[in-house]
Design a protein around this motif. Structure first.
Motif, mmCIF file in Angstrom:
data_model
loop_
_atom_site.group_PDB
_atom_site.id
_atom_site.type_symbol
_atom_site.label_atom_id
_atom_site.label_comp_id
_atom_site.label_asym_id
_atom_site.label_seq_id
_atom_site.Cartn_x
_atom_site.Cartn_y
_atom_site.Cartn_z
ATOM 1 N N ASN A 147 0.828 -1.208 0.000
ATOM 2 C CA ASN A 147 0.000 0.000 0.000
ATOM 3 C C ASN A 147 0.864 1.260 0.000
ATOM 4 N N VAL A 148 1.888 1.260 0.839
ATOM 5 C CA VAL A 148 2.792 2.415 0.905
ATOM 6 C C VAL A 148 3.518 2.592 -0.427
ATOM 7 N N GLY A 149 4.027 1.490 -0.986
ATOM 8 C CA GLY A 149 4.718 1.582 -2.264
ATOM 9 C C GLY A 149 3.828 2.134 -3.358
ATOM 10 N N PHE A 150 2.565 1.737 -3.369
ATOM 11 C CA PHE A 150 1.611 2.259 -4.345
ATOM 12 C C PHE A 150 1.461 3.775 -4.187
ATOM 13 N N LEU A 151 1.284 4.232 -2.952
ATOM 14 C CA LEU A 151 1.064 5.655 -2.706
ATOM 15 C C LEU A 151 2.309 6.494 -2.992
ATOM 16 N N GLU A 152 3.489 5.899 -2.848
ATOM 17 C CA GLU A 152 4.738 6.641 -2.999
ATOM 18 C C GLU A 152 5.388 6.461 -4.369
ATOM 19 N N SER A 153 4.757 5.696 -5.257
ATOM 20 C CA SER A 153 5.411 5.363 -6.530
ATOM 21 C C SER A 153 5.347 6.479 -7.557
ATOM 22 N N GLY A 154 4.551 7.514 -7.325
ATOM 23 C CA GLY A 154 4.545 8.677 -8.210
ATOM 24 C C GLY A 154 3.632 8.521 -9.410
ATOM 25 N N ASN A 155 3.513 9.614 -10.154
ATOM 26 C CA ASN A 155 2.601 9.652 -11.293
ATOM 27 C C ASN A 155 3.247 9.202 -12.602
ATOM 28 N N ASP A 156 4.546 8.886 -12.577
ATOM 29 C CA ASP A 156 5.192 8.470 -13.817
ATOM 30 C C ASP A 156 5.071 6.967 -14.052
ATOM 31 N N THR A 157 4.385 6.249 -13.152
ATOM 32 C CA THR A 157 4.089 4.824 -13.356
ATOM 33 C C THR A 157 2.579 4.646 -13.375
ATOM 34 N N ASP A 158 2.100 3.740 -14.240
ATOM 35 C CA ASP A 158 0.651 3.564 -14.355
ATOM 36 C C ASP A 158 0.195 2.145 -14.043
ATOM 37 N N TYR A 159 1.125 1.251 -13.684
ATOM 38 C CA TYR A 159 0.724 -0.063 -13.173
ATOM 39 C C TYR A 159 1.789 -0.596 -12.242
ATOM 40 N N ILE A 160 1.407 -1.583 -11.425
ATOM 41 C CA ILE A 160 2.307 -2.083 -10.390
ATOM 42 C C ILE A 160 2.496 -3.598 -10.540
#
Length: 328
Positions: A147-160
């Protein structure tokens, strides 16, 4: 017989100096002996590597290979060759945030980061590796870290990709591309070396950021090892999403290399207080909306030529809700 040979012969017969010194020349230097020791040490290491990898005869076999178990070698995955730079147009428009929950497994991380960077680069997958390092004193919480990684991954990525650090893909046909049609479970039960039940979605799971938000992320109630993936499967179904899995992969359980050694690093599988009952319930309220954390530091690292970002994460625990977040 000359004087020097006569003295050597006397020493070999037991007079004077110890026998070993009698074998050395009169003008003896320590450097040849040191070189010989290094040579013998190298030969021993080479023999150990060959014997544990199965490429040489088993010691004590009289030069012939024998059956039976060999000494295990340290896990080493084959390294994909370098790929073209990311500025080539063939890489496509999407960018993957590779989220790696982590705590104190540095030997696995040193293998994982360069391997995955080369693997994804060869497949022309734009990516950013995030090492989600839990540095608080609570029990490990894989779901909260994601969850933290998702929130902190920024807007330059669009999938995880929710990716275990001890699982390496060996088959280049595995798909890591943008999962537009729905969650894509790369480490499917038909391919994962350990877990084979139908509702398993752990190991490696790809989702668009939109789909992850539709699930409200993962539950933050799972402290210790296991069960968070099973609860997340129910979230996926509840959001009306369909899990897809690889097809046409013929390598079976040899599709991945599992680096984890349970004898060396035991998993935290204890169930404390009401955790035994809670682990089978669906958390209908918590997830991305209530994960509690603080970023202690954000560090850009380069591991053997592979870039990654290490987030040192301090999770917080509501003791009234999940008292099993500590052993106390």
């Amino acid at each position: 017989m000359g004087p020097a040979r006569r003295r050597a012969a006397l020493r070999l017969r037991g007079g004077g100096s110890p026998p070993l010194l009698g074998l050395l020349p009169g003008r003896f230097s320590v450097f040849p002996l040191f070189f010989l020791a290094l040579l013998l040490g190298f030969a021993s290491l080479l023999w150990l590597q060959l014997s544990c990898s199965g490429e040489g005869p088993v010691p004590g076999g009289g030069g012939q290979s024998r059956g039976g178990p060999r000494q295990p070698c340290p896990p080493q995955a084959p390294q994909p060759p370098p790929a073209p730079p990311e500025d080539e147009p063939s890489w496509g428009p999407h960018r993957l945030a590779l989220l790696v929950p982590f705590r104190e497994r540095f030997e696995e991380l040193l293998t994982f980061v360069p391997y995955m960077h080369r693997f994804l680069s060869k497949k022309r997958i734009r990516h950013h590796i995030f090492v989600l390092n839990q540095v608080d004193h609570f029990r490990f919480n894989r779901a909260s870290l994601i969850n933290v990684g998702f929130l902190e991954s920024g807007n330059d990525t669009d999938y995880i990709a929710m990716h275990d650090v001890d699982l390496l893909p060996l088959n280049e046909q595995l798909d890591y591309s943008f999962p537009e049609a729905g969650p894509f479970h790369v480490a499917s039960p038909e391919l994962h070396p350990l877990y084979h039940y139908k509702t398993y979605v752990g190991g490696i799971l790809l989702l668009t950021k939109q789909h992850y938000e539709m699930c409200n992320g993962m539950s933050n109630r799972f402290w210790g090892w296991g069960r968070e993936d099973d609860e997340f499967y129910r979230r996926i179904k509840g959001a009306g999403l369909q899990v897809r899995r690889p097809s046409g992969i013929t390598t079976g359980y040899e599709t991945f290399q599992h680096l984890h050694d349970p004898a060396w690093r035991k998993r935290d599988q204890k169930r404390i207080a009401a955790q035994k009952q809670e682990q089978f319930k669906v958390d209908r309220e918590g997830g991305l909306n209530n994960v509690r954390y603080r970023i202690e530091s954000r560090t850009a690292l380069n591991v053997a030529g592979a870039p990654c970002t290490v987030l040192n994460i301090l999770l917080d625990c509501d003791m009234s809700e999940t008292p099993w977040c500590t052993f106390g």
